[in-house]
Design an enzyme around this catalytic site. Structure first.
Site, PDB file in Angstrom:
ATOM      1  N   LYS A 107       0.500  -0.948   0.215  1.00  0.00           N
ATOM      2  CA  LYS A 107      -0.181  -0.136  -0.029  1.00  0.00           C
ATOM      3  C   LYS A 107       1.089   1.429   0.118  1.00  0.00           C
ATOM      4  O   LYS A 107       0.738   2.599  -0.312  1.00  0.00           O
ATOM      5  CB  LYS A 107      -1.354  -0.261   1.056  1.00  0.00           C
ATOM      6  CG  LYS A 107      -1.840  -0.960   1.141  1.00  0.00           C
ATOM      7  CD  LYS A 107      -3.183  -0.411   2.242  1.00  0.00           C
ATOM      8  CE  LYS A 107      -4.591  -1.628   1.505  1.00  0.00           C
ATOM      9  NZ  LYS A 107      -3.781  -2.917   2.415  1.00  0.00           N
ATOM     10  N   GLU A 137      -9.899   7.629   4.008  1.00  0.00           N
ATOM     11  CA  GLU A 137     -10.415   6.284   4.909  1.00  0.00           C
ATOM     12  C   GLU A 137      -9.763   5.577   4.593  1.00  0.00           C
ATOM     13  O   GLU A 137      -9.200   5.044   4.191  1.00  0.00           O
ATOM     14  CB  GLU A 137     -12.316   6.684   3.658  1.00  0.00           C
ATOM     15  CG  GLU A 137     -12.167   5.402   3.067  1.00  0.00           C
ATOM     16  CD  GLU A 137     -11.492   5.546   2.002  1.00  0.00           C
ATOM     17  OE1 GLU A 137     -11.431   6.566   1.806  1.00  0.00           O
ATOM     18  OE2 GLU A 137     -11.087   4.288   1.450  1.00  0.00           O
ATOM     19  N   SER A 159       1.603  -9.767  -1.693  1.00  0.00           N
ATOM     20  CA  SER A 159       1.146  -8.244  -1.089  1.00  0.00           C
ATOM     21  C   SER A 159       1.808  -7.507   0.363  1.00  0.00           C
ATOM     22  O   SER A 159       1.725  -6.884   0.564  1.00  0.00           O
ATOM     23  CB  SER A 159      -0.276  -8.854  -1.107  1.00  0.00           C
ATOM     24  OG  SER A 159      -1.224  -9.351  -0.460  1.00  0.00           O
TER      25      SER A 159
END
Ligand SMILES: *Cc1c(COP(=O)(O)O)cnc(C)c1O
Length: 391
Positions: free
Chosen positions: A89, A111, A375
């Protein structure tokens, strides 16, 4: 067939920008500037320097010998779990905060559901000295206390969303409201390949560093291209990143969604199996909804896959048949996560474990080169592993 965004911000029938009129100026500013800014050599240099010295890129491409032996094929793991903050991310949040700076913004909003994107955003805000406000549903704040603590330590303000189901979509509504009220100094960092155009394309470009590296790393091993690439899909950013440079090549793309307690159990997040066309988070895509169009509350044991839609790029990859979509239950994912720990000494995030479970569902050829996007790491999921296995 094109798998990239068209002039109007669509992937096939999916995408676009379905937003309240009061958001037009913000989104337009981004749309008008994102390509020029992110292609500028000075921007590229700064982005790459941070990816290298701060995130720890390039991440290794690791040949998983014992896993390969078990499944009688050649499995490589792209180690995004080794990125700073423990997942892919941060590639996107670094890119977007640099873009925000170039646009003259001083304040960042985001968010978050599980808190992973909130942490990745708070991290880069600390690094850049920018104000950071993260909206999070009240229910999620209770469920994800460690990530809330991380964000606070990093200097972010976590604002509770207390309407509706008090989860991700309510936090999204609060963030959008904030952006409408603060159009000049604020950038909204969206955490996956979702949201109104240009976000899906913007995020895919930042995450495309993953397949750029895989391509170079395989070539160094004398491999022109892999036969298959596997990734889990929540919104779809790690998948978009590892597919990106292979979209127009003869490489099999496998996307893995969360089947939760079973596709037809009423407790799942298998969007392509259950979803219909609709609008979520400002884009037209596939999403899980009731007969009258209300978004269905998704479920998965992994918080990062617990999303009722998928990004428009993936909706198009599904509809066009370019990618194969599979869904994996909680149980199969938990077993695959434990196998990786025992066979390779790597504890994966439970999101990632869904991608690894494909090997129990599908056979590959002995000579196939299969790359899995690892990931994220499993530290954040330790409690779930402990509860599941009574450790
Ligand atoms: C957030 C997350 C995901 C799901 O998000 P995508 O945008 O689909 O990549 C997958 N794996 C990990 C480790 C995550 O943190």
């Amino acid at each position: 067939m094109s798998y990239h965004i068209d002039q109007d911000g669509y992937y096939g029938r999916f995408g676009g920008a379905f937003i309240p009129e009061m958001l037009y100026p913000n989104v337009q500013e981004l749309k008008d500037n994102y390509l020029e800014i992110t292609k500028d050599p000075a921007f590229v240099k700064e982005f790459e320097a941070l990816l290298s010295t701060y995130v720890g890129r390039p991440t290794p491409l690791y040949f998983a010998e014992r896993l390969s032996e078990r499944y009688a094929t050649n499995i490589y793991l792209k180690r995004e779990d080794l990125c700073h903050t423990g997942a892919h991310k941060v590639n996107n949040t670094i890119g977007q905060i640099l873009l925000a700076k170039k646009l003259g913004k001083t304040r960042i909003i985001a968010e978050t559901g599980a808190g992973q994107h909130g942490v990745a955003t708070a991290t880069v805000c600390a690094r850049m000295g920018m104000d950071c406000i993260v909206y999070m549903g009240e229910v999620d704040i209770k469920r994800q206390a460690p990530n809330v603590a991380r964000m606070k330590l990093l200097g972010a303000e976590v604002r509770p969303a207390s309407s509706g189901s008090k989860t991700l979509k309510d936090a999204t509504n609060e963030a959008i409201r904030d952006w409408i009220n603060n159009p000049v100094n604020t950038h909204y960092i969206i955490g996956s390949v979702v949201g109104p155009h240009p976000y899906p394309d913007l995020v895919a470009r930042f995450q495309s560093v993953i397949s750029k590296e895989v391509r170079e790393q395989l070539k160094r091993l004398g491999v022109e291209k892999p036969d298959h690439v596997i990734a889990c899909v929540g919104g779809g950013s790690n998948a978009a990143g590892i597919y990106y440079h292979y979209l127009d090549e003869d490489v099999g793309l496998i996307a893995v969604e969360a089947a939760g307690k079973g596709i037809s159990s009423g407790h799942s997040a298998a969007t392509t199996a259950l979803g219909k066309m609709g609008v979520i988070h400002g884009s037209k895509t596939l999403l899980m909804q009731s007969a009258d169009g209300q978004i269905t509350e998704p479920y998965s044991i992994s918080a990062g896959l617990d999303y009722p839609g998928i990004g428009p790029m993936h909706a198009h990859l599904f509809e066009s048949g370019r990618a194969t979509f599979l869904s994996i239950t909680d149980k199969a994912a938990m077993e695959a996560g434990r196998s990786l720990a025992e066979l390779e000494g790597i504890i994966p995030a439970i999101e990632t474990a869904h991608a690894l479970a494909v090997f129990d569902q599908q056979e590959f050829e002995k000579d196939d080169i299969v790359v899995v996007n690892l990931s994220g790491r499993g530290d954040k999921d330790l409690q779930t592993y402990m509860d599941y296995y009574s450790l």
